[in-house]
Design a protein around this motif. Structure first.
Motif, mmCIF file in Angstrom:
data_model
loop_
_atom_site.group_PDB
_atom_site.id
_atom_site.type_symbol
_atom_site.label_atom_id
_atom_site.label_comp_id
_atom_site.label_asym_id
_atom_site.label_seq_id
_atom_site.Cartn_x
_atom_site.Cartn_y
_atom_site.Cartn_z
ATOM 1 N N ARG A 36 0.832 -1.214 0.000
ATOM 2 C CA ARG A 36 0.000 0.000 0.000
ATOM 3 C C ARG A 36 0.871 1.272 0.000
ATOM 4 N NH1 ARG A 36 -2.994 -1.475 3.776
ATOM 5 N NH2 ARG A 36 -4.626 -2.369 2.471
ATOM 6 N N GLY A 37 0.587 2.168 -0.936
ATOM 7 C CA GLY A 37 1.303 3.441 -1.006
ATOM 8 C C GLY A 37 2.654 3.374 -1.683
ATOM 9 N N GLN A 38 3.031 2.196 -2.199
ATOM 10 C CA GLN A 38 4.335 2.042 -2.841
ATOM 11 C C GLN A 38 4.207 2.216 -4.353
ATOM 12 O OE1 GLN A 38 7.039 1.797 -1.057
ATOM 13 N NE2 GLN A 38 5.937 1.591 0.899
ATOM 14 N N ALA A 39 5.339 2.268 -5.041
ATOM 15 C CA ALA A 39 5.365 2.433 -6.493
ATOM 16 C C ALA A 39 6.149 1.296 -7.136
ATOM 17 C CB ALA A 39 5.991 3.771 -6.872
ATOM 18 N N CYS A 40 5.775 0.955 -8.338
ATOM 19 C CA CYS A 40 6.464 -0.085 -9.106
ATOM 20 C C CYS A 40 7.871 0.395 -9.466
ATOM 21 C CB CYS A 40 5.663 -0.401 -10.366
ATOM 22 S SG CYS A 40 6.467 -1.574 -11.493
ATOM 23 N N ILE A 42 9.692 -0.666 -11.707
ATOM 24 C CA ILE A 42 9.948 -0.789 -13.146
ATOM 25 C C ILE A 42 9.311 0.369 -13.917
ATOM 26 C CG2 ILE A 42 9.587 -2.246 -15.181
ATOM 27 C CD1 ILE A 42 9.567 -4.655 -13.213
ATOM 28 N N CYS A 43 7.993 0.563 -13.749
ATOM 29 C CA CYS A 43 7.316 1.637 -14.496
ATOM 30 C C CYS A 43 7.115 2.896 -13.656
ATOM 31 C CB CYS A 43 5.971 1.139 -15.019
ATOM 32 S SG CYS A 43 4.695 0.959 -13.745
ATOM 33 N N HIS A 44 7.399 2.780 -12.336
ATOM 34 C CA HIS A 44 7.277 3.884 -11.378
ATOM 35 C C HIS A 44 5.830 4.304 -11.123
ATOM 36 C CE1 HIS A 44 11.579 4.093 -11.642
ATOM 37 N NE2 HIS A 44 11.512 4.333 -12.934
ATOM 38 N N GLY A 45 4.876 3.482 -11.598
ATOM 39 C CA GLY A 45 3.477 3.752 -11.312
ATOM 40 C C GLY A 45 3.064 3.106 -10.004
ATOM 41 N N GLU A 46 2.028 3.625 -9.385
ATOM 42 C CA GLU A 46 1.528 3.082 -8.129
ATOM 43 C C GLU A 46 0.519 1.978 -8.411
ATOM 44 O OE1 GLU A 46 -0.042 6.131 -5.675
ATOM 45 O OE2 GLU A 46 1.832 7.250 -5.559
ATOM 46 N N GLY A 47 0.301 1.141 -7.398
ATOM 47 C CA GLY A 47 -0.754 0.155 -7.498
ATOM 48 C C GLY A 47 -2.094 0.854 -7.491
ATOM 49 N N GLU A 51 -4.570 -2.631 -11.431
ATOM 50 C CA GLU A 51 -3.559 -3.649 -11.111
ATOM 51 C C GLU A 51 -2.753 -3.197 -9.909
ATOM 52 O OE1 GLU A 51 0.227 -6.157 -12.898
ATOM 53 O OE2 GLU A 51 -0.592 -4.478 -14.034
ATOM 54 N N GLY A 52 -2.819 -3.957 -8.853
ATOM 55 C CA GLY A 52 -2.042 -3.641 -7.671
ATOM 56 C C GLY A 52 -0.612 -4.109 -7.803
ATOM 57 N N LEU A 53 0.146 -3.928 -6.736
ATOM 58 C CA LEU A 53 1.559 -4.292 -6.709
ATOM 59 C C LEU A 53 1.773 -5.586 -5.934
ATOM 60 C CD1 LEU A 53 2.976 -0.761 -5.829
ATOM 61 C CD2 LEU A 53 2.989 -1.841 -8.082
ATOM 62 N N GLY A 61 12.538 -2.722 2.782
ATOM 63 C CA GLY A 61 12.367 -1.282 2.689
ATOM 64 C C GLY A 61 11.437 -0.922 1.557
ATOM 65 N N ALA A 62 11.830 0.074 0.764
ATOM 66 C CA ALA A 62 10.977 0.561 -0.322
ATOM 67 C C ALA A 62 11.333 -0.069 -1.669
ATOM 68 C CB ALA A 62 11.094 2.080 -0.425
ATOM 69 N N THR A 63 12.134 -1.123 -1.682
ATOM 70 C CA THR A 63 12.581 -1.718 -2.943
ATOM 71 C C THR A 63 11.768 -2.964 -3.291
ATOM 72 O OG1 THR A 63 14.228 -3.114 -1.826
ATOM 73 C CG2 THR A 63 14.932 -0.925 -2.525
ATOM 74 N N GLY A 64 11.771 -3.280 -4.587
ATOM 75 C CA GLY A 64 11.237 -4.556 -5.045
ATOM 76 C C GLY A 64 9.754 -4.601 -5.345
ATOM 77 N N TYR A 65 9.015 -3.524 -5.118
ATOM 78 C CA TYR A 65 7.581 -3.521 -5.412
ATOM 79 C C TYR A 65 7.378 -3.410 -6.929
ATOM 80 C CZ TYR A 65 7.115 -2.544 -0.439
ATOM 81 O OH TYR A 65 7.191 -2.613 0.925
ATOM 82 N N ALA A 66 6.426 -4.167 -7.462
ATOM 83 C CA ALA A 66 6.224 -4.140 -8.914
ATOM 84 C C ALA A 66 4.839 -4.649 -9.278
ATOM 85 C CB ALA A 66 7.281 -4.989 -9.614
ATOM 86 N N HIS A 67 4.379 -4.277 -10.468
ATOM 87 C CA HIS A 67 3.208 -4.899 -11.069
ATOM 88 C C HIS A 67 3.629 -6.254 -11.640
ATOM 89 C CE1 HIS A 67 2.351 -0.468 -11.687
ATOM 90 N NE2 HIS A 67 1.275 -0.863 -11.022
ATOM 91 N N VAL A 68 2.763 -7.245 -11.552
ATOM 92 C CA VAL A 68 3.079 -8.541 -12.151
ATOM 93 C C VAL A 68 3.288 -8.385 -13.652
ATOM 94 C CG1 VAL A 68 2.270 -10.892 -12.566
ATOM 95 C CG2 VAL A 68 1.817 -9.810 -10.363
ATOM 96 N N THR A 69 2.486 -7.545 -14.305
ATOM 97 C CA THR A 69 2.661 -7.354 -15.748
ATOM 98 C C THR A 69 4.029 -6.757 -16.073
ATOM 99 O OG1 THR A 69 1.524 -5.211 -15.572
ATOM 100 C CG2 THR A 69 0.207 -7.100 -16.277
#
Length: 323
Positions: A36-40, A42-47, A51-53, A61-69
């Motif tokens: 929640r509140g994090q950004a992808c 790869i594309c720097h978009g939020e969930g 499509e969530g993250l 920390g704040a690393t590694g969050y991503a969209h599955v796509t």
């Protein structure tokens, strides 16, 4: 493809897409609180509602969050570069995070397994990428606990490899995946026979220092221990641990599994002495500490090792009270 007739859903591209979408949604839901509140990254978009993250690796920390796509797109691009001979990480991006370089686990691994399979399902079965995609799907299903589906995939893959005359090491690796599924489903004697065959075959083909041989030895020892054949398990570990230390180093994930199996073979044995159990607990304490640092506390291996450490400490406390 007659051998795949019993799993028609596996070859249906539309079903692969549907199963991917379901698996991705399940992974997003399971990761919702963490992402929640994090950004992808790869594309720097939020969930968002479309499509969530997810995050299912060793990132913190704040690393590694991503969209599955996004993860799937990066993996497909890396695989295509490898096929063109352009170098790069290649197919491993379907199962290994590009930030922490650790394998995905749980529902995220399953979602990427389906993403991989829907990407390559239309290729011919003689295509190496097609075979790798099937393996990735089977591993992802197992990671998410969908063992009956994993069994269907693993059996179909092994049958296909034998039919097309695949190299022996590919067949042995497929047998290892099938043995893992047999074990989870309680078919322990079948799993043991296959584990022994896999270890012997890889030892003959690749030698004792190859990581695939070390992993096969560790898996074989673990199953021997589960069947209470402790002396055989300990003998196998004594033979392979010096090799693993020399080849892998102590911070390697496979080395952690080897150490874990060694400790379990010691403290599970009813004939273990008090000093033996103390040695096993010390070994588990060191391995669990390393696993938390290298893999992260949310990793299934790290958390299961912590559970085993608690159990070993209880065994030790009881034995010390009785001594």
């Amino acid at each position: 493809m007659a051998a795949l007739a019993t799993t028609p859903w596996l070859l249906d591209a539309a079903q692969a897409t549907q199963r991917y979408e379901e698996a991705a949604a399940e992974a997003v839901e399971a990761c919702a609180d963490d992402t929640r509140g994090q950004a992808c990254y790869i594309c720097h978009g939020e969930g968002d509602e479309d499509e969530g993250l997810v995050r299912g690796c060793a990132c913190r920390g704040a690393t590694g969050y991503a969209h599955v796509t996004c993860l799937a797109r990066v993996a497909e691009d890396a695989g295509n570069r490898e096929l063109r001979g352009a170098g790069g990480p290649g197919f491993v991006r379907w199962h290994t995070c590009g930030v922490c370089e650790q394998r995905y686990h749980g529902l995220v691994a399953c979602a990427l397994g389906w993403a991989c399979w829907k990407t390559y399902v239309g290729r011919p079965e003689t295509d190496d990428v097609w075979r790798c995609a099937m393996s990735q799907l089977g591993n992802g299903l197992s990671a998410a606990g969908h063992h009956e589906d994993a069994l269907s995939v693993d059996e179909a893959r092994l049958s296909m490899l034998r039919r097309v005359g695949a190299p022996e090491d590919s067949i042995l690796i497929a047998q290892g995946n099938l043995a893992m599924t047999y074990r989870v489903l309680g078919r322990l004697e079948e799993a043991l026979r296959m584990r022994q065959e896999v270890y012997s075959g890889l030892l003959r083909l690749n030698g004792e220092e190859h990581p695939s041989t070390i992993r096969a030895a560790s898996n074989y020892a673990s199953l021997l221990n589960e069947l209470k054949r402790y002396e055989e398990a300990k003998a196998l570990m004594r033979k392979n641990i010096p090799v693993a230390q020399r080849v892998l180093g102590e911070n390697n994930e496979l080395m952690l599994l080897v150490r874990w199996n060694q400790a379990r073979a010691i403290y599970d044995d009813p004939g273990a002495t008090l000093d033996d159990i103390r040695e096993a607990v010390a070994m588990l304490e060191d391995s669990a500490r390393t696993a938390r640092r290298v893999l992260g506390g949310a990793n299934p291996i790290a958390s299961a090792m912590e559970d085993d450490l608690r159990r070993a400490r209880i065994v030790l406390a009881i034995r010390e009270a009785l001594s």
